[in-house]
Write a protein that holds these residues in place. Sequence first.
Motif, PDB file in Angstrom:
ATOM      1  N   THR A 173      -9.427  20.147  -8.297  1.00  0.00           N
ATOM      2  CA  THR A 173      -8.393  20.434  -7.406  1.00  0.00           C
ATOM      3  C   THR A 173      -8.367  19.096  -6.857  1.00  0.00           C
ATOM      4  N   LEU A 174      -7.206  17.997  -7.332  1.00  0.00           N
ATOM      5  CA  LEU A 174      -6.750  17.321  -6.756  1.00  0.00           C
ATOM      6  C   LEU A 174      -6.446  16.580  -5.052  1.00  0.00           C
ATOM      7  N   LEU A 175      -6.638  15.626  -4.593  1.00  0.00           N
ATOM      8  CA  LEU A 175      -6.790  15.109  -3.580  1.00  0.00           C
ATOM      9  C   LEU A 175      -6.656  13.734  -2.840  1.00  0.00           C
ATOM     10  N   GLU A 176      -5.011  13.717  -2.407  1.00  0.00           N
ATOM     11  CA  GLU A 176      -5.275  11.744  -2.395  1.00  0.00           C
ATOM     12  C   GLU A 176      -6.191  11.367  -0.894  1.00  0.00           C
ATOM     13  N   ARG A 177      -6.858  10.159  -1.566  1.00  0.00           N
ATOM     14  CA  ARG A 177      -7.600   9.458  -0.758  1.00  0.00           C
ATOM     15  C   ARG A 177      -7.395   8.060  -0.822  1.00  0.00           C
ATOM     16  N   THR A 178      -8.311   7.901   0.022  1.00  0.00           N
ATOM     17  CA  THR A 178      -8.454   6.425   0.212  1.00  0.00           C
ATOM     18  C   THR A 178      -9.590   5.662  -0.277  1.00  0.00           C
ATOM     19  N   VAL A 179      -9.438   5.080  -1.584  1.00  0.00           N
ATOM     20  CA  VAL A 179     -10.361   4.256  -2.816  1.00  0.00           C
ATOM     21  C   VAL A 179     -10.559   2.511  -2.768  1.00  0.00           C
TER      22      VAL A 179
ATOM     23  N   GLY B 100       3.061   6.267  -3.016  1.00  0.00           N
ATOM     24  CA  GLY B 100       3.750   6.722  -3.555  1.00  0.00           C
ATOM     25  C   GLY B 100       3.681   6.786  -4.523  1.00  0.00           C
ATOM     26  N   ILE B 101       3.484   5.917  -5.634  1.00  0.00           N
ATOM     27  CA  ILE B 101       2.988   6.316  -7.555  1.00  0.00           C
ATOM     28  C   ILE B 101       2.090   6.801  -7.761  1.00  0.00           C
ATOM     29  N   VAL B 102       0.878   6.917  -7.032  1.00  0.00           N
ATOM     30  CA  VAL B 102      -0.259   8.287  -6.471  1.00  0.00           C
ATOM     31  C   VAL B 102      -0.382   9.267  -6.605  1.00  0.00           C
ATOM     32  N   ARG B 103       0.517   9.473  -5.786  1.00  0.00           N
ATOM     33  CA  ARG B 103       1.178  10.421  -5.445  1.00  0.00           C
ATOM     34  C   ARG B 103       2.385  11.544  -6.124  1.00  0.00           C
ATOM     35  N   GLU B 104       2.956  10.510  -6.707  1.00  0.00           N
ATOM     36  CA  GLU B 104       3.763  10.976  -8.135  1.00  0.00           C
ATOM     37  C   GLU B 104       2.734  11.313  -9.063  1.00  0.00           C
ATOM     38  N   PHE B 105       2.141  10.614  -9.281  1.00  0.00           N
ATOM     39  CA  PHE B 105       0.992  11.080 -10.683  1.00  0.00           C
ATOM     40  C   PHE B 105       0.326  11.747 -10.120  1.00  0.00           C
ATOM     41  N   LYS B 106      -0.084  12.455  -9.927  1.00  0.00           N
ATOM     42  CA  LYS B 106      -1.089  13.300  -8.964  1.00  0.00           C
ATOM     43  C   LYS B 106      -0.204  14.438  -9.088  1.00  0.00           C
TER      44      LYS B 106
ATOM     45  N   ALA C  99       0.495  -1.542   0.250  1.00  0.00           N
ATOM     46  CA  ALA C  99      -0.262  -0.264   0.068  1.00  0.00           C
ATOM     47  C   ALA C  99       0.701   1.302  -0.083  1.00  0.00           C
ATOM     48  N   ALA C 100       2.276   1.328   0.778  1.00  0.00           N
ATOM     49  CA  ALA C 100       2.817   2.596   0.546  1.00  0.00           C
ATOM     50  C   ALA C 100       3.810   2.884  -0.754  1.00  0.00           C
TER      51      ALA C 100
ATOM     52  N   ALA D  73      -9.560   5.550  -8.839  1.00  0.00           N
ATOM     53  CA  ALA D  73      -9.591   4.459  -8.902  1.00  0.00           C
ATOM     54  C   ALA D  73      -8.006   3.469  -9.147  1.00  0.00           C
ATOM     55  N   PHE D  74      -7.007   3.128  -9.004  1.00  0.00           N
ATOM     56  CA  PHE D  74      -5.680   2.800  -9.791  1.00  0.00           C
ATOM     57  C   PHE D  74      -5.711   1.031  -9.563  1.00  0.00           C
ATOM     58  N   ASP D  75      -4.712   0.885 -11.002  1.00  0.00           N
ATOM     59  CA  ASP D  75      -4.405  -0.456 -10.186  1.00  0.00           C
ATOM     60  C   ASP D  75      -3.375  -0.412 -10.823  1.00  0.00           C
ATOM     61  N   VAL D  76      -2.085  -0.616  -9.630  1.00  0.00           N
ATOM     62  CA  VAL D  76      -0.955  -0.743  -9.663  1.00  0.00           C
ATOM     63  C   VAL D  76       0.211  -1.913  -9.595  1.00  0.00           C
TER      64      VAL D  76
END
Length: 310
Positions: free
Chosen positions: A259-265, A196-202, A191-192, A284-287
């Motif tokens: 505005t983009l916010l990091e959230r649990t989906v 990190g990948i989603v944050r970089e994407f944002k 998950a961590a 939602a993302f598939d990493v």
Amino acid sequence: MSTQSEADGRLDPSLAALMSERRQLINLAYRLLGSLADAEDVVQETYARWYAMSRQRQEAIDSPGAWLAKVAGRICLDLLRSARARRERYVGEWIPEPLPDRTEWIDERPDGIAFDPADRVTLDESVNMAFLVVLESMTPAERVAFVLHDVFRYSFAEVAEIVGRTPAACRQLASSARRRIRASQAPAAPAAHQAGIVREFKQAWEAKDIDALIGLLDPDATAIADGGGVVSALLRPVEGGEQIARYLVDIAGKAATLTLLERTVNAQPGLVAQQDGVTVAVFAFDVAGDRIKHIWAVRNPEKLRPWTAG
């Protein structure tokens, strides 16, 4: 509805036991249908059928909880069969309804009615978006057999009563569903690492950095967006990392106030897009490894109720 025990300040034990099944039924119906709204309707109909019976018939049922689960499962199976036809007519791709983390749930619907805490689905790996999307590819009988047995640990004899087939046939259905899951899903990243990948994407999306986005997207990545109401759907998936990156940068250029916010989906790192404080999309993302393989953008307002304040 009240009982003498309630009037004395105590909840009728039999009623308390019956209502304690509500959370289990909501969890079951959501995983079977991929829709919280439909799950709520199923549970309401299940209890309506229970209370439509005479007290004598109710008392003749050894396990009310098992009866409720059986009825809810059958209602879900019927809905799944009719949903296949409805979703074939759905404008754009049909995406399961996204759920926020319990700590981020908006407690009021747009119509002013508060969500019952019992309606909050338990979040685990069986509700992540990639898993639910694979379930959508199954036949209704496969999906019900697999979810009931592999996720909720019902015996195949119990599953057979719901699906209307033999235990052996239900075993085959669950086995077929299991193969679909294995064939479609890569090992999940921690998950961590996903966060990190989603944050970089944002950050790359906000910066309109095409090269950075391409570097984060799998070359064969797919992005799917739904719609509904006044929100137009993306009629077909965007395929390819470079194509997705350019599409996202084009969106960012047209929606300066987004505005983009990091959230649990659905129990995994995701993003929420807001305009003027109102949620307009959930991503939602598939990493897999260090790349994003799939993006699901839910924009249908009907599916964003838990994310949207009144």
